[in-house]
Write a protein that holds these residues in place. Structure first.
Motif, PDB file in Angstrom:
ATOM      1  N   PHE A  71       0.871  -1.422  -0.108  1.00  0.00           N
ATOM      2  CA  PHE A  71       0.000   0.045  -0.058  1.00  0.00           C
ATOM      3  C   PHE A  71       0.796   1.302   0.072  1.00  0.00           C
ATOM      4  O   PHE A  71       0.518   2.359  -0.666  1.00  0.00           O
ATOM      5  N   ALA A  72       1.906   1.421   1.019  1.00  0.00           N
ATOM      6  CA  ALA A  72       2.444   2.635   0.878  1.00  0.00           C
ATOM      7  C   ALA A  72       3.406   2.960  -0.129  1.00  0.00           C
ATOM      8  O   ALA A  72       3.049   4.135  -0.797  1.00  0.00           O
ATOM      9  N   PRO A  73       4.313   2.133  -0.813  1.00  0.00           N
ATOM     10  CA  PRO A  73       4.793   2.467  -2.041  1.00  0.00           C
ATOM     11  C   PRO A  73       4.053   2.987  -3.280  1.00  0.00           C
ATOM     12  O   PRO A  73       4.244   3.659  -3.944  1.00  0.00           O
ATOM     13  N   LEU A  74       2.843   2.159  -3.245  1.00  0.00           N
ATOM     14  CA  LEU A  74       1.947   2.344  -4.396  1.00  0.00           C
ATOM     15  C   LEU A  74       1.231   3.845  -4.251  1.00  0.00           C
ATOM     16  O   LEU A  74       1.053   4.530  -5.070  1.00  0.00           O
ATOM     17  N   ALA A  75       0.646   4.042  -2.914  1.00  0.00           N
ATOM     18  CA  ALA A  75      -0.026   5.394  -2.679  1.00  0.00           C
ATOM     19  C   ALA A  75       1.273   6.565  -3.041  1.00  0.00           C
ATOM     20  O   ALA A  75       0.767   7.571  -3.509  1.00  0.00           O
ATOM     21  N   ILE A  76       2.216   6.349  -2.618  1.00  0.00           N
ATOM     22  CA  ILE A  76       3.333   7.452  -2.734  1.00  0.00           C
ATOM     23  C   ILE A  76       3.683   7.858  -4.121  1.00  0.00           C
ATOM     24  O   ILE A  76       3.679   8.777  -4.443  1.00  0.00           O
ATOM     25  N   ALA A  77       3.716   6.449  -4.908  1.00  0.00           N
ATOM     26  CA  ALA A  77       3.806   6.814  -6.410  1.00  0.00           C
ATOM     27  C   ALA A  77       2.950   7.448  -7.152  1.00  0.00           C
ATOM     28  O   ALA A  77       3.059   8.378  -8.021  1.00  0.00           O
ATOM     29  N   ALA A  78       1.525   6.918  -6.721  1.00  0.00           N
ATOM     30  CA  ALA A  78       0.492   7.812  -7.096  1.00  0.00           C
ATOM     31  C   ALA A  78       0.328   9.433  -6.963  1.00  0.00           C
ATOM     32  O   ALA A  78       0.294  10.229  -7.672  1.00  0.00           O
ATOM     33  N   ARG A  79       0.722   9.586  -5.710  1.00  0.00           N
ATOM     34  CA  ARG A  79       0.730  11.008  -5.238  1.00  0.00           C
ATOM     35  C   ARG A  79       1.886  11.612  -6.177  1.00  0.00           C
ATOM     36  O   ARG A  79       1.673  12.958  -6.733  1.00  0.00           O
ATOM     37  N   ALA A  80       3.111  11.049  -6.275  1.00  0.00           N
ATOM     38  CA  ALA A  80       4.247  11.707  -7.001  1.00  0.00           C
ATOM     39  C   ALA A  80       3.893  12.028  -8.306  1.00  0.00           C
ATOM     40  O   ALA A  80       4.169  12.838  -9.074  1.00  0.00           O
ATOM     41  N   GLY A  81       3.005  11.072  -9.149  1.00  0.00           N
ATOM     42  CA  GLY A  81       2.552  11.075 -10.361  1.00  0.00           C
ATOM     43  C   GLY A  81       1.610  12.219 -10.491  1.00  0.00           C
ATOM     44  O   GLY A  81       1.731  13.109 -11.762  1.00  0.00           O
ATOM     45  N   VAL A  82       0.639  12.455  -9.789  1.00  0.00           N
ATOM     46  CA  VAL A  82      -0.334  13.514  -9.856  1.00  0.00           C
ATOM     47  C   VAL A  82       0.486  14.906  -9.629  1.00  0.00           C
ATOM     48  O   VAL A  82       0.115  15.808 -10.352  1.00  0.00           O
TER      49      VAL A  82
END
Length: 306
Positions: free
Chosen positions: A186-197
């Motif tokens: 969950f943590a790396p996926l959420a951070i990656a989505a936030r960085a993409g946005v």
């Protein structure tokens, strides 16, 4: 009215009609057919050379072949004792035995099936929850303030650190194993989505608003599509972390699974089973990574071109 064609034009930064290209082409002389040996269109950067451009498949195959040859030489020439590194022949023989006769009351297919169910079940749940949370963290200050502290707090922690707490709260059943893998992904996926946005160009957002797009349309057609490369990277990283956490999850009250098989074999110094299990885990992880790369090329064809 903002449409999907307008979003496509905003994403690529070029809304000029293609007819302009056809207008500047010189007319073909009559009587001449298409050139059989015509040059292929040059890719961006071909003239001066882009660092890292080109296929690395041949180099990868040579590297793998070199490692296998070194493994054959080290074991068959008795440079290393079989207890520490069994030969490829021994590992293959053990693979056939476990696939047919089984190990620890389960065949290799049963061990693999339960591990795949745990990892990909947790991965699917993480994608359904972490990606929306990451997007909300990128577009909303309130969501960022609410979700960022707990995610950043537990993200650096190794799964073994909070595994005892999960066992105390949820027991030693299947749910606790899936939950442990889910939290790790969950943590790396959420951070990656936030960085993409957060990496979306502000010019693209302004262009979408100028075409009459609403806030929801901007998020769905511009921000989310621009964040896809980062999201796919987070998915690839997350599934790798999930396979790593699988071994920790199957340490507790498990009777099947690839991680359980590897740990159980290590207790009896069965290094051939340990290496076989590692190879099987690496094979499925590699296949999933290649699948994610292929899906990314299909869904994000503009990556590295704009």
């Amino acid at each position: 009215m903002f449409s999907s064609k307008s979003a496509h034009a905003v994403m690529h930064g070029n809304a000029a009609p293609r007819e302009a290209d056809a207008a500047v082409r010189p007319p073909r002389k009559p009587g001449r057919g298409p050139r059989v040996l015509a040059k292929k269109p040059a890719k961006p950067g071909d003239t001066f050379g882009v660092p890292g451009q080109g296929s690395s498949v041949a180099t990868s195959l040579i590297t793998v072949a070199a490692f296998i040859a070194l493994w054959f030489a080290a074991t068959n020439l008795h440079w290393i004792k079989p207890l520490f590194l069994p030969s490829p022949q021994a590992v293959y023989a053990k693979f056939v035995y476990v696939a047919t006769e089984g190990f620890a009351n389960s065949t290799l297919a049963q061990h693999t099936g339960i591990s795949l169910l745990r990892v990909f079940g947790a991965f699917a749940l993480a994608c359904l929850t972490a990606i929306p949370v990451g997007v909300m963290m990128g577009v909303s200050r309130f969501a960022r303030g609410a979700f960022d502290p707990p995610i950043e707090f537990y993200r650096p922690l190794p799964p073994l650190a909070y595994l005892p707490l999960i066992i105390i709260w949820f027991g030693i059943g299947e749910f606790s194993k899936v939950l442990l893998i889910y939290l790790a992904i969950f943590a790396p996926l959420a951070i990656a989505a936030r960085a993409g946005v957060r990496s979306v160009s502000i010019e693209q957002i302004h262009a979408a608003y100028s075409m009459g797009a609403s806030r929801t349309q901007v998020v769905l057609h511009v921000i989310l599509k621009s964040a896809l490369p980062e999201i796919f990277t987070g998915m690839r990283i997350g599934i790798g972390v999930g396979w790593t956490t699988l071994v920790a999850a199957e340490m507790v009250a498990s009777t099947s699974g690839l991680g359980f098989m590897v740990l159980n074999a290590a207790e009896f110094l069965a290094s051939d089973v340990v290496i076989m299990g590692i190879i099987v885990i690496g094979f499925f992880a590699l296949c999933f990574d290649l699948l994610m790369r292929y899906i990314e090329r299909m869904l994000v064809p503009w990556k590295g071109k704009v």
